[in-house]
Design a protein around this motif. Structure first.
Motif, PDB file in Angstrom:
ATOM      1  N   UNK A   1       2.504  13.205  -4.800  1.00 41.65           N
ATOM      2  CA  UNK A   1       2.325  11.774  -5.030  1.00 41.65           C
ATOM      3  C   UNK A   1       1.971  11.157  -3.682  1.00 41.65           C
ATOM      4  N   UNK A   2       0.802  10.593  -3.598  1.00 36.80           N
ATOM      5  CA  UNK A   2       0.361  10.039  -2.313  1.00 36.80           C
ATOM      6  C   UNK A   2       0.851   8.609  -2.126  1.00 36.80           C
ATOM      7  N   UNK A   3       1.082   8.270  -0.868  1.00 40.23           N
ATOM      8  CA  UNK A   3       1.412   6.885  -0.515  1.00 40.23           C
ATOM      9  C   UNK A   3       0.176   6.023  -0.762  1.00 40.23           C
ATOM     10  N   UNK A   4       0.379   4.738  -0.961  1.00 40.61           N
ATOM     11  CA  UNK A   4      -0.745   3.823  -1.242  1.00 40.61           C
ATOM     12  C   UNK A   4      -1.795   3.839  -0.127  1.00 40.61           C
ATOM     13  N   UNK A   5      -1.356   4.031   1.108  1.00 34.46           N
ATOM     14  CA  UNK A   5      -2.271   4.021   2.246  1.00 34.46           C
ATOM     15  C   UNK A   5      -2.655   5.427   2.715  1.00 34.46           C
ATOM     16  N   UNK A   6      -2.432   6.428   1.870  1.00 33.40           N
ATOM     17  CA  UNK A   6      -2.653   7.819   2.246  1.00 33.40           C
ATOM     18  C   UNK A   6      -4.092   8.084   2.685  1.00 33.40           C
ATOM     19  N   UNK A   7      -5.056   7.731   1.859  1.00 33.43           N
ATOM     20  CA  UNK A   7      -6.465   7.999   2.202  1.00 33.43           C
ATOM     21  C   UNK A   7      -6.877   7.210   3.442  1.00 33.43           C
ATOM     22  N   UNK A   8      -6.513   5.927   3.470  1.00 37.41           N
ATOM     23  CA  UNK A   8      -6.861   5.102   4.629  1.00 37.41           C
ATOM     24  C   UNK A   8      -6.286   5.690   5.914  1.00 37.41           C
ATOM     25  N   UNK A   9      -5.000   6.025   5.899  1.00 37.92           N
ATOM     26  CA  UNK A   9      -4.367   6.576   7.104  1.00 37.92           C
ATOM     27  C   UNK A   9      -4.913   7.956   7.453  1.00 37.92           C
TER      28      UNK A   9
END
Length: 186
Positions: A3-11
Motif C-alpha cells: 500500500x503506497x503512501x499518497x506522496x509515494x510516486x512524487x517522493x
C-alpha cells in the motif's frame, strides 16, 4: 500487496531525479499486522526484521522490489531481473549488478509503502525456504551443494543476535514479553 503512501510516486521521482548517476532509489517499507491490537508473534517478528531497506541499500547494494524506483536506461544498461534462474533474490542480484556498473544506490526514507506481515510460522517458513533457494541458485555452480542450501535455510530460521538487538530497539514493540517472544519465536 503493498500500500503506497499518497506522496509515494512524487517522493520517489523527486529522489530519483535528485542526484547524478543514480541507478536506483529504495524507500522505507513499513510492515503492518492484520490486527494492530493483537499481532501474532510471527507478525511481530516481521515488523522487526522484514525489509531493512536502508541496510540492504548501503551494505548489500540492492533494494527490494516492494519499494524501488529506477530509470528505463538502467534496465537497458544492466539488463532485467533474472527470473528464469532465480526462485528468489532477483532484486538483490539485479541491484548488485547496478552497483557493480558504478551507479549510485540511494535510500529515501520519505518514499514509503506499507507491506502486510506474514502472520504464521508456516508463511515465514515458506518465505525463508524461497529466499534460501534464491540465494543458493545465485551461487556459481561449483559452489552449490546441499550443505550450502542448509546453511542459508538455518541462518534464516535461527533467531540471531541481530534479532535481539532490533527487537529491543524497535519503538513499535513496547512489551518486554513481546520482545522475548520475537527473539525466541515462542
Amino acid at each position: 500487496d503493498c500500500i503506497s503512501a499518497r506522496d509515494w510516486i512524487e517522493n520517489g521521482v523527486t529522489a530519483l531525479l535528485s542526484g547524478s548517476n543514480l541507478g536506483l532509489v529504495g524507500g522505507y517499507v513499513k510492515i503492518f499486522p492484520r490486527d494492530d491490537a493483537h499481532p501474532t508473534i510471527t507478525e511481530l517478528h516481521e515488523m522487526v526484521m522484514a525489509f531493512p531497506q536502508e541496510k540492504y541499500i548501503t551494505e548489500y547494494k540492492f533494494s527490494t522490489t516492494a519499494n524501488l524506483f529506477t530509470f528505463k536506461h538502467i534496465f537497458e544498461a544492466v539488463g532485467t531481473f533474472n527470473a528464469e534462474k532465480l526462485k528468489s533474490g532477483g532484486d538483490m542480484e539485479w541491484g548488485q549488478r547496478v552497483a557493480s556498473r558504478g551507479y549510485t544506490l540511494f535510500y529515501a526514507p520519505n518514499v514509503c509503502v506499507e507491506h502486510p506481515a506474514r502472520y504464521s510460522l508456516a508463511q515465514l517458513y515458506k518465505k525463508t525456504t524461497r529466499v534460501a533457494g534464491g540465494l543458493y541458485d545465485g551461487r556459481p555452480p561449483d559452489q552449490q551443494s546441499f550443505w550450502g542450501f542448509d546453511k542459508y535455510l538455518l541462518k534464516g530460521l535461527m533467531p540471531p543476535i541481530r534479532t535481539s538487538i532490533r527487537a529491543s530497539m524497535n519503538p513499535r514493540i513496547t512489551s518486554l514479553f513481546q520482545k522475548i517472544q520475537i527473539v525466541f519465536m515462542v
